[in-house]
Scaffold this motif. Structure first.
Motif, PDB file in Angstrom:
ATOM      1  N   ALA A 108      58.588  -9.721  16.659  1.00  0.00           N
ATOM      2  CA  ALA A 108      57.297  -9.106  16.348  1.00  0.00           C
ATOM      3  C   ALA A 108      56.777  -9.602  15.003  1.00  0.00           C
ATOM      4  CB  ALA A 108      57.431  -7.587  16.335  1.00  0.00           C
ATOM      5  N   SER A 109      57.677  -9.722  14.035  1.00  0.00           N
ATOM      6  CA  SER A 109      57.266 -10.225  12.725  1.00  0.00           C
ATOM      7  C   SER A 109      56.744 -11.646  12.826  1.00  0.00           C
ATOM      8  CB  SER A 109      58.438 -10.175  11.742  1.00  0.00           C
ATOM      9  OG  SER A 109      58.765  -8.838  11.421  1.00  0.00           O
ATOM     10  N   ARG A 110      57.451 -12.470  13.569  1.00  0.00           N
ATOM     11  CA  ARG A 110      57.048 -13.870  13.719  1.00  0.00           C
ATOM     12  C   ARG A 110      55.700 -14.011  14.428  1.00  0.00           C
ATOM     13  NH1 ARG A 110      62.908 -16.071  15.747  1.00  0.00           N
ATOM     14  NH2 ARG A 110      63.621 -16.997  13.778  1.00  0.00           N
ATOM     15  N   LEU A 111      55.548 -13.273  15.521  1.00  0.00           N
ATOM     16  CA  LEU A 111      54.400 -13.488  16.395  1.00  0.00           C
ATOM     17  C   LEU A 111      53.145 -12.730  15.966  1.00  0.00           C
ATOM     18  CD1 LEU A 111      56.206 -13.349  19.859  1.00  0.00           C
ATOM     19  CD2 LEU A 111      55.509 -15.375  18.573  1.00  0.00           C
ATOM     20  N   ARG A 112      53.324 -11.575  15.274  1.00  0.00           N
ATOM     21  CA  ARG A 112      52.157 -10.740  14.995  1.00  0.00           C
ATOM     22  C   ARG A 112      52.053 -10.274  13.552  1.00  0.00           C
ATOM     23  NH1 ARG A 112      54.450  -8.384  19.394  1.00  0.00           N
ATOM     24  NH2 ARG A 112      55.003  -6.520  18.236  1.00  0.00           N
ATOM     25  N   VAL A 113      53.090  -9.628  13.072  1.00  0.00           N
ATOM     26  CA  VAL A 113      52.964  -8.841  11.848  1.00  0.00           C
ATOM     27  C   VAL A 113      52.657  -9.700  10.636  1.00  0.00           C
ATOM     28  CG1 VAL A 113      54.082  -7.159  10.353  1.00  0.00           C
ATOM     29  CG2 VAL A 113      54.508  -7.108  12.820  1.00  0.00           C
ATOM     30  N   MET A 114      53.390 -10.791  10.434  1.00  0.00           N
ATOM     31  CA  MET A 114      53.159 -11.615   9.254  1.00  0.00           C
ATOM     32  C   MET A 114      51.826 -12.343   9.319  1.00  0.00           C
ATOM     33  SD  MET A 114      55.566 -10.798   7.392  1.00  0.00           S
ATOM     34  CE  MET A 114      56.572  -9.446   7.959  1.00  0.00           C
ATOM     35  N   LYS A 115      51.404 -12.694  10.528  1.00  0.00           N
ATOM     36  CA  LYS A 115      50.084 -13.315  10.681  1.00  0.00           C
ATOM     37  C   LYS A 115      48.983 -12.346  10.252  1.00  0.00           C
ATOM     38  CE  LYS A 115      51.393 -16.459  14.446  1.00  0.00           C
ATOM     39  NZ  LYS A 115      51.187 -16.817  15.867  1.00  0.00           N
ATOM     40  N   ARG A 116      49.217 -11.055  10.498  1.00  0.00           N
ATOM     41  CA  ARG A 116      48.240 -10.056  10.076  1.00  0.00           C
ATOM     42  C   ARG A 116      48.074 -10.057   8.567  1.00  0.00           C
ATOM     43  NH1 ARG A 116      46.740  -5.033  11.990  1.00  0.00           N
ATOM     44  NH2 ARG A 116      46.226  -4.683   9.804  1.00  0.00           N
ATOM     45  N   GLY A 117      49.154 -10.371   7.846  1.00  0.00           N
ATOM     46  CA  GLY A 117      49.052 -10.429   6.395  1.00  0.00           C
ATOM     47  C   GLY A 117      48.040 -11.461   5.942  1.00  0.00           C
ATOM     48  N   ALA A 118      48.122 -12.652   6.515  1.00  0.00           N
ATOM     49  CA  ALA A 118      47.156 -13.708   6.178  1.00  0.00           C
ATOM     50  C   ALA A 118      45.759 -13.312   6.626  1.00  0.00           C
ATOM     51  CB  ALA A 118      47.581 -15.020   6.828  1.00  0.00           C
ATOM     52  N   MET A 119      45.668 -12.715   7.804  1.00  0.00           N
ATOM     53  CA  MET A 119      44.364 -12.316   8.345  1.00  0.00           C
ATOM     54  C   MET A 119      43.710 -11.265   7.457  1.00  0.00           C
ATOM     55  SD  MET A 119      43.436 -11.033  12.199  1.00  0.00           S
ATOM     56  CE  MET A 119      44.265  -9.450  12.070  1.00  0.00           C
ATOM     57  N   ASN A 120      44.496 -10.329   6.954  1.00  0.00           N
ATOM     58  CA  ASN A 120      43.947  -9.300   6.063  1.00  0.00           C
ATOM     59  C   ASN A 120      43.287  -9.921   4.842  1.00  0.00           C
ATOM     60  OD1 ASN A 120      44.827  -7.179   7.682  1.00  0.00           O
ATOM     61  ND2 ASN A 120      46.704  -6.851   6.531  1.00  0.00           N
ATOM     62  N   ILE A 121      43.982 -10.856   4.195  1.00  0.00           N
ATOM     63  CA  ILE A 121      43.455 -11.488   2.991  1.00  0.00           C
ATOM     64  C   ILE A 121      42.180 -12.261   3.309  1.00  0.00           C
ATOM     65  CG2 ILE A 121      43.915 -13.146   1.157  1.00  0.00           C
ATOM     66  CD1 ILE A 121      45.608 -10.650   0.872  1.00  0.00           C
ATOM     67  N   ARG A 122      42.231 -13.088   4.342  1.00  0.00           N
ATOM     68  CA  ARG A 122      41.082 -13.926   4.677  1.00  0.00           C
ATOM     69  C   ARG A 122      39.885 -13.085   5.135  1.00  0.00           C
ATOM     70  NH1 ARG A 122      43.577 -17.328   7.495  1.00  0.00           N
ATOM     71  NH2 ARG A 122      43.680 -19.007   5.967  1.00  0.00           N
ATOM     72  N   PHE A 123      40.149 -12.068   5.943  1.00  0.00           N
ATOM     73  CA  PHE A 123      39.062 -11.237   6.462  1.00  0.00           C
ATOM     74  C   PHE A 123      38.260 -10.617   5.325  1.00  0.00           C
ATOM     75  CE2 PHE A 123      37.379  -7.065   7.442  1.00  0.00           C
ATOM     76  CZ  PHE A 123      36.650  -7.286   8.599  1.00  0.00           C
ATOM     77  N   PHE A 124      38.934  -9.996   4.372  1.00  0.00           N
ATOM     78  CA  PHE A 124      38.206  -9.290   3.326  1.00  0.00           C
ATOM     79  C   PHE A 124      37.546 -10.252   2.345  1.00  0.00           C
ATOM     80  CE2 PHE A 124      40.965  -5.782   4.780  1.00  0.00           C
ATOM     81  CZ  PHE A 124      39.968  -4.848   5.027  1.00  0.00           C
ATOM     82  N   ALA A 125      38.130 -11.426   2.140  1.00  0.00           N
ATOM     83  CA  ALA A 125      37.468 -12.434   1.319  1.00  0.00           C
ATOM     84  C   ALA A 125      36.146 -12.836   1.943  1.00  0.00           C
ATOM     85  CB  ALA A 125      38.374 -13.651   1.154  1.00  0.00           C
ATOM     86  N   GLU A 126      36.149 -13.050   3.248  1.00  0.00           N
ATOM     87  CA  GLU A 126      34.932 -13.452   3.955  1.00  0.00           C
ATOM     88  C   GLU A 126      33.938 -12.296   4.047  1.00  0.00           C
ATOM     89  OE1 GLU A 126      36.445 -14.971   7.637  1.00  0.00           O
ATOM     90  OE2 GLU A 126      37.017 -16.907   6.762  1.00  0.00           O
ATOM     91  N   TRP A 127      34.438 -11.083   4.243  1.00  0.00           N
ATOM     92  CA  TRP A 127      33.551  -9.916   4.339  1.00  0.00           C
ATOM     93  C   TRP A 127      32.808  -9.716   3.024  1.00  0.00           C
ATOM     94  CZ3 TRP A 127      33.079  -6.632   8.697  1.00  0.00           C
ATOM     95  CH2 TRP A 127      32.285  -5.508   8.502  1.00  0.00           C
ATOM     96  N   ALA A 128      33.525  -9.861   1.911  1.00  0.00           N
ATOM     97  CA  ALA A 128      32.898  -9.662   0.600  1.00  0.00           C
ATOM     98  C   ALA A 128      31.771 -10.663   0.361  1.00  0.00           C
ATOM     99  CB  ALA A 128      33.943  -9.789  -0.504  1.00  0.00           C
ATOM    100  N   GLU A 129      31.930 -11.876   0.884  1.00  0.00           N
ATOM    101  CA  GLU A 129      30.887 -12.893   0.702  1.00  0.00           C
ATOM    102  C   GLU A 129      29.593 -12.524   1.415  1.00  0.00           C
ATOM    103  OE1 GLU A 129      32.347 -17.274   0.234  1.00  0.00           O
ATOM    104  OE2 GLU A 129      33.473 -16.387   1.904  1.00  0.00           O
ATOM    105  N   THR A 130      29.690 -11.746   2.469  1.00  0.00           N
ATOM    106  CA  THR A 130      28.499 -11.386   3.249  1.00  0.00           C
ATOM    107  C   THR A 130      28.040  -9.957   2.981  1.00  0.00           C
ATOM    108  OG1 THR A 130      29.833 -10.657   5.143  1.00  0.00           O
ATOM    109  CG2 THR A 130      29.182 -12.971   5.084  1.00  0.00           C
ATOM    110  N   LEU A 131      28.755  -9.245   2.119  1.00  0.00           N
ATOM    111  CA  LEU A 131      28.449  -7.840   1.870  1.00  0.00           C
ATOM    112  C   LEU A 131      27.129  -7.711   1.113  1.00  0.00           C
ATOM    113  CD1 LEU A 131      29.563  -4.915   2.080  1.00  0.00           C
ATOM    114  CD2 LEU A 131      30.578  -5.265  -0.174  1.00  0.00           C
TER     115      LEU A 131
END
Length: 489
Positions: A108-131
């Protein structure tokens, strides 16, 4: 205090046992042991911070704040996107360290959980640019809403998913222009230490991200009471949340608290039976150490007998064992202390008259911290096991006859984090979904999360919402600018 300790080798990955403050590794005079739940072996000694280390970290974050805030969303985004890239380059190391540290399933860590960590960082960086804050004109005045960075954010993360939930807080806080001090969970601090390494590799300026390890009563208390911390975000127990809430109230500091739950999983007779059963058995994920887990299964009486038999059959197929093995479905509990807590709940439920349908104790074959997937049926209405969060592989099953009874049972708890409904009737889904008290209600699905949606709990499950704009409304000082129209030359 500025000396660097020897790194700890965890399954071939070198991890620093020290704090990360102002871009440097910092040791402490005292340490604490970290134990792997897989075999209860000592993983290493970790620097134990307190008031002095928190003071250093908050000062470093405070000094780094003006320049970081001045970059604006577009200036901060490249740093954060680079951090996401670095995380993605180290998913395997993160997965094996977290599994060894907290016993979560490696697959689960390999396939999903750790990828979510990267996604969290990237998502909010991009969201802030359009806020973009709203703007409008009324009575000859032009109004506009602005999201200003608030300062230093204190982030306290739990042990059941320490890396992913750290990035869930770090992402929006840094994207908003704040600097952060993270207090990782003492039972599982190592992937947060790796996050500090990744921040340095990504080139984040010194002091923007700081990590102070330590016991909650020492490092955590010092962080939440610090006069220069302007936001506090905490995920953990209700008891600790109350303490943090009081500390925040003393300084009028905004606080976001996600404090767990006792979530209902409501199964109506007209549902997709196989999907509902599969979801119910899925609540044993991470040995039940999941805040969102639907631990109170509520089944319409006409299908209850078949559902219980399905749970019994399915539970026999669940493999309890080493979380590093791909065939394992349920791993260990986090510590001996937590195991004893779960055992206490089970023993008191038995004493109250609840019937064990299966499970009920430590695995006779494995011993250690491996607790059998357990189901209670015929539970007395006000039994503790129905009211308090166990945070282990322990479910209860109750029956209902009517929709109204299902709603009453679902709401018969002090918590309100999540709820899950299985039904083939969309109108019923809408009615029950509206009537159930919960921060998130899933219908014919489970754990569906879009980062733009608000997340948080009702009642004792917490205060505040994070996700999408809600994260920035929390981590920022939201300001209104009002200008008289036509007043400028």
């Amino acid at each position: 205090m500025l000396t660097q300790s020897k790194r700890i080798n965890i399954a071939g990955v070198e991890v620093s046992p020290d704090h990360y403050i102002g871009g440097k590794r910092v040791s402490s005079a005292s340490t604490f042991q970290v134990i792997s739940p897989i075999d209860e072996s000592v993983m290493g000694e970790v620097a134990a911070g307190g008031q002095a280390e928190i003071d250093l970290a908050v000062q470093a974050a405070k000094e780094a704040f003006p320049a970081w805030a001045a970059l604006g969303p577009s200036g901060r985004a490249p740093y954060l996107k680079k951090l996401a890239d670095v995380i993605e380059a180290h998913l395997e190391e993160l997965a094996i360290v977290e599994t060894t540290n907290n016993g979560s399933l490696l697959e689960a860590s390999r396939l999903r959980v750790m990828k979510r960590g990267a996604m969290n960082i990237r998502f909010f960086a991009e969201w802030a640019e359009t806020l973009k804050g709203e703007s409008w004109e009324a009575n000859g005045v032009q109004y506009s809403v602005h999201y200003d960075p608030s300062g230093v954010s204190g982030l306290i993360t739990p042990w059941n998913a320490p890396f992913m939930l750290s990035t869930w807080k770090v992402g929006p806080a840094l994207a908003a222009g704040n600097t952060v001090v993270i207090k990782p969970p003492e039972w599982a601090p190592f992937t947060c230490s790796l996050l500090a390494d990744f921040a340095e590799e990504a080139g984040l300026p010194a002091g923007v991200l700081n990590v102070v390890q330590g016991i909650g009563e020492d490092a955590g208390a010092a962080l939440t009471a610090h006069p220069d911390v302007t936001r506090i975000s905490f995920t953990g127990s209700e008891e600790t949340g109350k303490i943090i809430g009081k500390a925040a109230a003393d300084r009028i500091v905004p606080v976001s608290l996600e404090l767990g739950g006792k979530s209902p999983l409501i199964v109506f007779a007209d549902c997709d039976f196989a999907a509902a059963l599969r979801t119910a058995l899925g609540q044993y994920d991470n040995a039940g150490q999941v805040c969102l887990a639907g631990t109170r299964i509520l089944v319409e009486e006409s299908i209850a007998k078949d559902f219980i038999e399905g749970m019994k059959t399915g539970a026999k197929e669940l493999v309890l064992g080493d979380p590093r093995k791909p065939e394992t479905h349920v791993g260990p509990l986090i510590t001996r202390e937590h195991l004893e807590r779960v055992q206490g709940f089970v023993e008191r439920a038995r004493a109250a008259g609840a019937e064990v349908a299966y499970g009920g104790g430590v695995s006779s074959a494995l011993g250690g911290l491996y607790f059998e997937p357990t189901l209670f049926i015929n539970v007395p209405e006000d039994a503790e096991i129905l009211q308090r969060e166990v945070f282990g592989p322990v479910l209860t099953l109750q029956t209902f006859k009517t929709e109204e009874e299902a709603i009453a049972l679902a709401n018969h708890t002090d918590y309100g984090l999540a709820a899950t409904i299985f039904t083939g009737d969309e109108e019923r889904a809408n009615r029950v979904g509206a009537a159930v008290t919960a921060g998130t209600v899933w219908v014919n699905t489970f754990f569906a999360r879009d980062l733009s949606a608000p997340f948080g709990g009702a009642k004792n499950s917490g205060i505040g919402r994070e996700g999408g704009n809600w994260s920035f409304e929390f981590f920022c000082d939201v300001k209104t600018l009002a200008k008289r129209s036509g007043s400028f030359q």
